[in-house]
Design an enzyme around this catalytic site. Structure first.
Site, PDB file in Angstrom:
ATOM      1  N   HIS A   6      -0.164  -0.152  11.374  1.00  0.00           N
ATOM      2  CA  HIS A   6       0.364   0.211   9.974  1.00  0.00           C
ATOM      3  C   HIS A   6       1.269  -1.062   9.623  1.00  0.00           C
ATOM      4  CE1 HIS A   6      -0.133   4.772   9.879  1.00  0.00           C
ATOM      5  NE2 HIS A   6      -1.204   4.436  10.259  1.00  0.00           N
ATOM      6  N   GLY A   7       1.635  -1.295   8.448  1.00  0.00           N
ATOM      7  CA  GLY A   7       2.719  -2.238   7.725  1.00  0.00           C
ATOM      8  C   GLY A   7       1.949  -3.437   8.101  1.00  0.00           C
TER       9      GLY A   7
ATOM     10  N   THR B 172       1.599  -2.964   0.798  1.00  0.00           N
ATOM     11  CA  THR B 172       2.393  -3.768  -0.003  1.00  0.00           C
ATOM     12  C   THR B 172       1.893  -4.943  -0.569  1.00  0.00           C
ATOM     13  OG1 THR B 172       4.497  -2.976   1.332  1.00  0.00           O
ATOM     14  CG2 THR B 172       4.740  -4.945  -0.027  1.00  0.00           C
TER      15      THR B 172
ATOM     16  N   HIS C 132       6.696  -1.118   7.728  1.00  0.00           N
ATOM     17  CA  HIS C 132       6.217  -0.714   6.558  1.00  0.00           C
ATOM     18  C   HIS C 132       6.957  -1.501   5.372  1.00  0.00           C
ATOM     19  CE1 HIS C 132       4.646   3.271   8.220  1.00  0.00           C
ATOM     20  NE2 HIS C 132       3.714   2.574   7.833  1.00  0.00           N
TER      21      HIS C 132
ATOM     22  N   ASP D 196      -3.258   9.574   3.354  1.00  0.00           N
ATOM     23  CA  ASP D 196      -2.556   8.735   4.492  1.00  0.00           C
ATOM     24  C   ASP D 196      -0.941   9.559   4.380  1.00  0.00           C
ATOM     25  OD1 ASP D 196      -1.987   6.683   6.166  1.00  0.00           O
ATOM     26  OD2 ASP D 196      -1.102   5.330   4.625  1.00  0.00           O
TER      27      ASP D 196
END
Length: 284
Positions: free
Chosen positions: A211-212, A236, A183, A84
């Site tokens: 993403h994120g 995360t 992100h 990634d």
């Protein structure tokens, strides 16, 4: 069971209008937790190793990659491996021998023309190796020569016409789109631009990636999948689950020194988070 490819999982998800959950892993505990969480709900999953994770591991890909492959091959659900946010061409070229079936090549920091040229070269090489490749845009809708805008900076949005030209000219297999996520969010407060996502899905003929996603609430994720997102990246959220569980354990057991005690608690917390996220992404 044997490793599967990311492309295979994406194709299956698209056919059922669901999304594949792709989790970034840093330690062996992350790897085991993602697999355990996926097994608990009987779902396939993608394990992602980022360039930043490789840097954390002294710049060496193979130790974590080999452990990840070994764990994935013993999983009771289909597992694919994805490299990634790769900026290093040297790291990109290590992907096939390390067990990865896909890569996300990240030239989004560059102006559009440079991003396109670098991504096309990466895609040509990746396809020659049998790799599935994902990319994203930097300054979305911007002009060459301007400083690139991170694709997930506040306010960044993917322009459908520019995205169509980028996908067509680069030959990538999937595109990460900027529709409001960011992100490293530690609160789930992101609001996605679902109208833009609808336009992107209608314009592009490749899978769309979000993403994120750690900062995106459940209802927003559900709507994103319904709107055309086929791969959802999460990182995360696992770190939050692990760190919170370990903090609580050490606060309750200040005498603890055996790392297995608190790492197992953190691993279990991540597995629960994985199962919860996968449940949100499944087709209704």
């Amino acid at each position: 069971m044997p490793l599967v490819t990311t492309g295979e999982l994406i194709t299956r998800a698209a056919a059922t209008r669901s999304a594949v959950a792709a989790f970034n892993v840093i330690t062996l505990e992350h790897v085991e937790a993602v697999i355990a969480g996926a097994e608990s709900v009987g779902s396939p999953v993608v394990l992602q190793v980022s360039e930043n994770a490789v840097k954390f591991r002294y710049g060496r890909l193979l130790p974590l990659a080999r452990a990840t492959v070994a764990a994935a091959e013993r999983a009771a659900v289909p597992v694919a491996l994805h490299l990634d946010h790769i900026q290093s061409d040297d790291l990109l070229r290590q992907a096939p021998d390390a067990g990865f079936s896909s890569v996300m090549y990240d030239a989004a920091r560059l102006p559009y023309a440079d991003n396109l040229a670098a991504t096309k070269a990466a895609a040509d090489w990746a396809h020659a190796q049998g790799l599935w490749i994902e990319a994203e845009l930097g300054r979305l809708g911007g002009k060459d020569g301007e400083p690139p805008l991170d694709a997930h900076a506040p306010g960044a949005r993917t322009d459908p016409a520019e995205a169509h030209a980028f996908v067509t000219d680069s030959g990538v297999d999937a595109l990460a789109v900027a529709v409001g996520s960011s992100h490293a969010m530690t609160t789930r407060t992101a609001t996605l631009d679902h109208e833009l996502l609808k336009r992107l899905a209608a314009t592009l003929d490749v899978p769309l990636v979000l993403h994120g996603s750690s900062g995106v609430p459940d209802d927003e994720l559900t709507a994103a999948v319904a709107g055309g997102i086929t791969k959802v990246n999460v990182g995360t959220a696992l770190n939050i689950a692990m760190t919170s569980a370990i903090r609580d354990f050490l606060a309750a057991h200040p005498e603890a020194v055996d790392s297995r005690k608190y790492l197992s608690v953190g691993r279990e917390a991540m597995a629960r988070a994985v199962a919860g996220i996968i449940g949100v992404l499944r087709a209704p």
